[in-house]
Design an enzyme around this catalytic site. Structure first.
Site, PDB file in Angstrom:
ATOM      1  N   GLY A  18     -32.899   9.358 -16.109  1.00  0.00           N
ATOM      2  CA  GLY A  18     -33.485   8.911 -14.842  1.00  0.00           C
ATOM      3  C   GLY A  18     -34.902   8.409 -15.043  1.00  0.00           C
ATOM      4  CD  GLN A  19     -37.268   5.775 -10.608  1.00  0.00           C
ATOM      5  OE1 GLN A  19     -37.729   4.681 -10.362  1.00  0.00           O
ATOM      6  NE2 GLN A  19     -37.339   6.792  -9.781  1.00  0.00           N
ATOM      7  CB  VAL A  20     -38.588  12.033 -13.303  1.00  0.00           C
ATOM      8  CG1 VAL A  20     -39.423  13.194 -13.817  1.00  0.00           C
ATOM      9  CG2 VAL A  20     -39.024  11.649 -11.904  1.00  0.00           C
ATOM     10  NE  ARG A 105     -40.853  20.995  -5.744  1.00  0.00           N
ATOM     11  CZ  ARG A 105     -40.608  19.784  -5.303  1.00  0.00           C
ATOM     12  NH1 ARG A 105     -40.631  19.519  -4.002  1.00  0.00           N
ATOM     13  NH2 ARG A 105     -40.361  18.806  -6.141  1.00  0.00           N
ATOM     14  CB  CYS A 135     -44.725  13.285  -6.186  1.00  0.00           C
ATOM     15  SG  CYS A 135     -43.382  12.847  -5.101  1.00  0.00           S
ATOM     16  CD  GLN A 162     -44.277  10.508   0.202  1.00  0.00           C
ATOM     17  OE1 GLN A 162     -44.511  11.155   1.215  1.00  0.00           O
ATOM     18  NE2 GLN A 162     -43.334  10.839  -0.643  1.00  0.00           N
ATOM     19  CB  SER A 165     -40.668   4.896  -8.382  1.00  0.00           C
ATOM     20  OG  SER A 165     -42.009   5.273  -8.147  1.00  0.00           O
ATOM     21  CG  HIS A 262     -46.404   9.046  -3.832  1.00  0.00           C
ATOM     22  ND1 HIS A 262     -45.499   8.015  -3.918  1.00  0.00           N
ATOM     23  CD2 HIS A 262     -45.680  10.197  -3.956  1.00  0.00           C
ATOM     24  CE1 HIS A 262     -44.281   8.523  -4.104  1.00  0.00           C
ATOM     25  NE2 HIS A 262     -44.365   9.842  -4.139  1.00  0.00           N
ATOM     26  CG  ASN A 331     -44.333   8.115  -7.612  1.00  0.00           C
ATOM     27  OD1 ASN A 331     -45.067   7.141  -7.753  1.00  0.00           O
ATOM     28  ND2 ASN A 331     -43.020   8.019  -7.612  1.00  0.00           N
TER      29      ASN A 331
HETATM   30  N1  LIG Z   1     -39.238  10.041  -8.494  1.00  0.00           N
HETATM   31  C1  LIG Z   1     -40.291  10.803  -8.234  1.00  0.00           C
HETATM   32  O1  LIG Z   1     -41.403  10.352  -7.913  1.00  0.00           O
HETATM   33  C2  LIG Z   1     -40.154  12.287  -8.325  1.00  0.00           C
HETATM   34  C3  LIG Z   1     -41.287  13.054  -8.229  1.00  0.00           C
HETATM   35  C4  LIG Z   1     -41.180  14.434  -8.291  1.00  0.00           C
HETATM   36  C5  LIG Z   1     -39.942  14.978  -8.465  1.00  0.00           C
HETATM   37  N2  LIG Z   1     -38.845  14.202  -8.556  1.00  0.00           N
HETATM   38  C6  LIG Z   1     -37.543  14.838  -8.731  1.00  0.00           C
HETATM   39  O2  LIG Z   1     -37.014  14.504 -10.019  1.00  0.00           O
HETATM   40  C7  LIG Z   1     -35.600  14.387  -9.940  1.00  0.00           C
HETATM   41  C8  LIG Z   1     -35.130  13.056 -10.501  1.00  0.00           C
HETATM   42  O3  LIG Z   1     -35.790  11.974  -9.881  1.00  0.00           O
HETATM   43  P1  LIG Z   1     -35.661  10.496 -10.475  1.00  0.00           P
HETATM   44  O4  LIG Z   1     -36.582   9.672  -9.673  1.00  0.00           O
HETATM   45  O5  LIG Z   1     -35.787  10.499 -11.967  1.00  0.00           O
HETATM   46  O6  LIG Z   1     -34.128  10.155 -10.101  1.00  0.00           O
HETATM   47  P2  LIG Z   1     -33.125   9.110 -10.814  1.00  0.00           P
HETATM   48  O7  LIG Z   1     -33.870   8.003 -11.458  1.00  0.00           O
HETATM   49  O8  LIG Z   1     -32.124   8.788  -9.794  1.00  0.00           O
HETATM   50  O9  LIG Z   1     -32.445   9.977 -12.006  1.00  0.00           O
HETATM   51  C9  LIG Z   1     -31.601  11.058 -11.759  1.00  0.00           C
HETATM   52  C10 LIG Z   1     -31.241  11.744 -13.058  1.00  0.00           C
HETATM   53  O10 LIG Z   1     -30.472  12.925 -12.755  1.00  0.00           O
HETATM   54  C11 LIG Z   1     -29.229  12.841 -13.455  1.00  0.00           C
HETATM   55  N3  LIG Z   1     -28.180  13.467 -12.648  1.00  0.00           N
HETATM   56  C12 LIG Z   1     -27.821  13.137 -11.389  1.00  0.00           C
HETATM   57  N4  LIG Z   1     -26.789  13.914 -10.991  1.00  0.00           N
HETATM   58  C13 LIG Z   1     -26.495  14.739 -12.026  1.00  0.00           C
HETATM   59  C14 LIG Z   1     -25.532  15.758 -12.229  1.00  0.00           C
HETATM   60  N5  LIG Z   1     -24.640  16.103 -11.289  1.00  0.00           N
HETATM   61  N6  LIG Z   1     -25.518  16.399 -13.422  1.00  0.00           N
HETATM   62  C15 LIG Z   1     -26.399  16.051 -14.391  1.00  0.00           C
HETATM   63  N7  LIG Z   1     -27.333  15.098 -14.254  1.00  0.00           N
HETATM   64  C16 LIG Z   1     -27.383  14.440 -13.083  1.00  0.00           C
HETATM   65  C17 LIG Z   1     -28.985  11.375 -13.665  1.00  0.00           C
HETATM   66  O11 LIG Z   1     -28.063  11.211 -14.726  1.00  0.00           O
HETATM   67  P3  LIG Z   1     -27.053   9.960 -14.837  1.00  0.00           P
HETATM   68  O12 LIG Z   1     -27.788   8.888 -15.602  1.00  0.00           O
HETATM   69  O13 LIG Z   1     -25.926  10.532 -15.624  1.00  0.00           O
HETATM   70  O14 LIG Z   1     -26.675   9.551 -13.463  1.00  0.00           O
HETATM   71  C18 LIG Z   1     -30.398  10.901 -13.992  1.00  0.00           C
HETATM   72  O15 LIG Z   1     -30.714  11.212 -15.330  1.00  0.00           O
HETATM   73  C19 LIG Z   1     -35.262  14.655  -8.475  1.00  0.00           C
HETATM   74  O16 LIG Z   1     -34.981  16.035  -8.360  1.00  0.00           O
HETATM   75  C20 LIG Z   1     -36.516  14.346  -7.738  1.00  0.00           C
HETATM   76  O17 LIG Z   1     -36.633  15.070  -6.533  1.00  0.00           O
HETATM   77  C21 LIG Z   1     -38.922  12.862  -8.510  1.00  0.00           C
END
Ligand SMILES: NC(=O)c1ccc[n+]([C@@H]2O[C@H](COP(=O)([O-])OP(=O)(O)OC[C@H]3O[C@@H](n4cnc5c(N)ncnc54)[C@H](OP(=O)(O)O)[C@@H]3O)[C@@H](O)[C@H]2O)c1
Length: 356
Positions: A18-20, A105, A135, A162, A165, A262, A331
């Site tokens: 994922g992005q993070v 959390r 974030c 916000q 992403s 953000h 973020n």
């Molecule tokens: N984006 C932000 O600014 C931010 C900030 C703080 C916290 N977060 C948290 O970080 C997390 C990820 O955010 P993101 O922006 O990186 O999302 P994202 O780009 O949509 O990536 C999601 C990731 O989770 C994996 N995933 C989804 N469902 C799954 C499952 N059932 N089993 C195993 N892996 C699974 C995906 O794998 P696949 O490639 O296999 O689909 C991908 O690696 C979220 O919990 C979000 O709340 C995000």
């Protein structure tokens, strides 16, 4: 599992695709994290994909079929539902889990930590699960904490701006597609009314986000407050991190057509006088904070600190007890991946010092 080095800790990244997760992989490398064995995990969707790290090819594993033994630290960024199921299983298998989702959390047994603000809360991790803040909370804590220590914090009013992403890859894709449609159809039509452009149906953010502001992030909470869960996170998480359980705080969360970083407009009220000059003096010594004239999202994207500026006396508070200021922060970086890696460093030095 791929061996990176003879010494160090065994690390797993869940949500590595994922992005993070992508920023997490980069930050682990940038900070020269002491990795012995490294594993990348995600869902079946991207299992088998090969990702390179420090010259090693690492095949992404499906968490559903992975062997969880031998992991010292697992960093999760795969959503709350995934974390709910898998954090206890990884912890049971012996790993310390550092989770980026909102799932854990507010649990009593789970410390919620900003590395520069309340690292002492890592002294007690009874369930082996540690939570990374949301974030928006993360971005303002390094700024608010030293001000709270200096002047005594009474009240916080925050409005967020916000980036998409923050809504995962799907949020980024929505902004890309809508911005493309607007440019193709003649973006000048937007000057006279959004209906003039035929935008694709929103796929992640609940309304068109290109060239727009959408004051709805998360879901309305079923407690009569009419706040969203995202808005409540800032109050609840600030209280826990600052150890101020009675802190008055309110937040309005707005998604804007920005890709990353953000912005937060903050009005803070204090017990004692807090002038802008005194605040600048305090913040010039704060960790993870950079004072600037105009903190923008583009300034913060790809960088580490919380940028703070536009510091003014809040004219809606009597005397000199209120400050207004603006904060921007990446973020995906400090807001998620970087803080998680910093927490992993603290866990490694406390629990695995003999391997470093
Ligand atoms: N984006 C932000 O600014 C931010 C900030 C703080 C916290 N977060 C948290 O970080 C997390 C990820 O955010 P993101 O922006 O990186 O999302 P994202 O780009 O949509 O990536 C999601 C990731 O989770 C994996 N995933 C989804 N469902 C799954 C499952 N059932 N089993 C195993 N892996 C699974 C995906 O794998 P696949 O490639 O296999 O689909 C991908 O690696 C979220 O919990 C979000 O709340 C995000």
């Amino acid at each position: 599992m791929v061996q990176i080095s003879e010494r160090g800790v065994n690390v797993a990244v869940l949500g590595a695709t994922g992005q993070v997760g992508m920023v997490m992989r980069r930050v682990l490398d940038e900070r020269d994290f002491p990795v012995k064995d490294l594993r990348f995990l995600a869902s079946a969707h991207s299992a088998g994909q090969v990702l390179s790290w420090r010259g090693h090819d690492i095949t992404v594993e499906d968490v559903a079929t992975a062997d969880l033994s031998g992991i010292d630290i697992a960093i999760f960024s795969a959503g709350g539902g995934t974390s709910k199921v898998w954090a206890p299983r990884f912890a049971e298998a012996g790993a310390y889990v550092i989770d980026n989702s909102s799932q854990w959390r507010m649990h009593d047994n789970v410390p919620l930590v900003v590395a520069e603000v309340n690292p002492q809360d890592l002294d007690d991790v009874p369930d082996r699960i540690i939570a990374n803040p949301n974030c928006t909370t993360m971005a303002i804590m390094p700024v608010v904490k030293p001000l709270a220590d200096a002047f005594g914090l009474k009240r916080l009013i925050v409005s967020s701006y916000q980036a998409v992403s923050g809504a995962g890859r799907a949020g980024v894709e929505q902004l890309m597609n809508e911005a493309k449609a607007a440019v193709e159809q003649g973006a000048d039509k937007l000057v006279f009314g959004g209906d003039a452009i035929d935008f694709p149906e929103p796929t992640k953010v609940v309304r068109t986000i290109a060239f727009n502001e959408v004051p709805m992030i998360g879901a309305i909470v079923d407690d009569g407050s009419e706040e969203t869960d995202e808005e409540q996170k800032l109050r609840n998480e600030s209280r826990k991190i600052l150890h101020l359980p009675e802190l008055k705080a309110s937040c309005t969360c707005v998604r804007v057509g920005v890709f990353t970083a953000h912005g937060m407009s903050v009005n803070a009220e204090f017990e004692q006088d807090a002038t802008p000059d005194a605040a600048r003096e305090v913040l010039s010594k704060a960790q993870a904070v950079e004072l600037v004239d105009i903190p923008t999202a583009q300034l913060a994207a790809g960088k580490t600190p919380s940028f703070v500026g536009r510091i003014r006396q809040d004219q809606a508070v009597d005397g000199k007890k209120g400050l207004a200021f603006f904060v921007t922060n990446d973020n995906l970086r400090k807001g998620a991946a970087l803080n998680a890696v910093q927490l992993a460093e603290l866990v490694a030095s406390k629990h695995f010092a003999d391997r470093l």
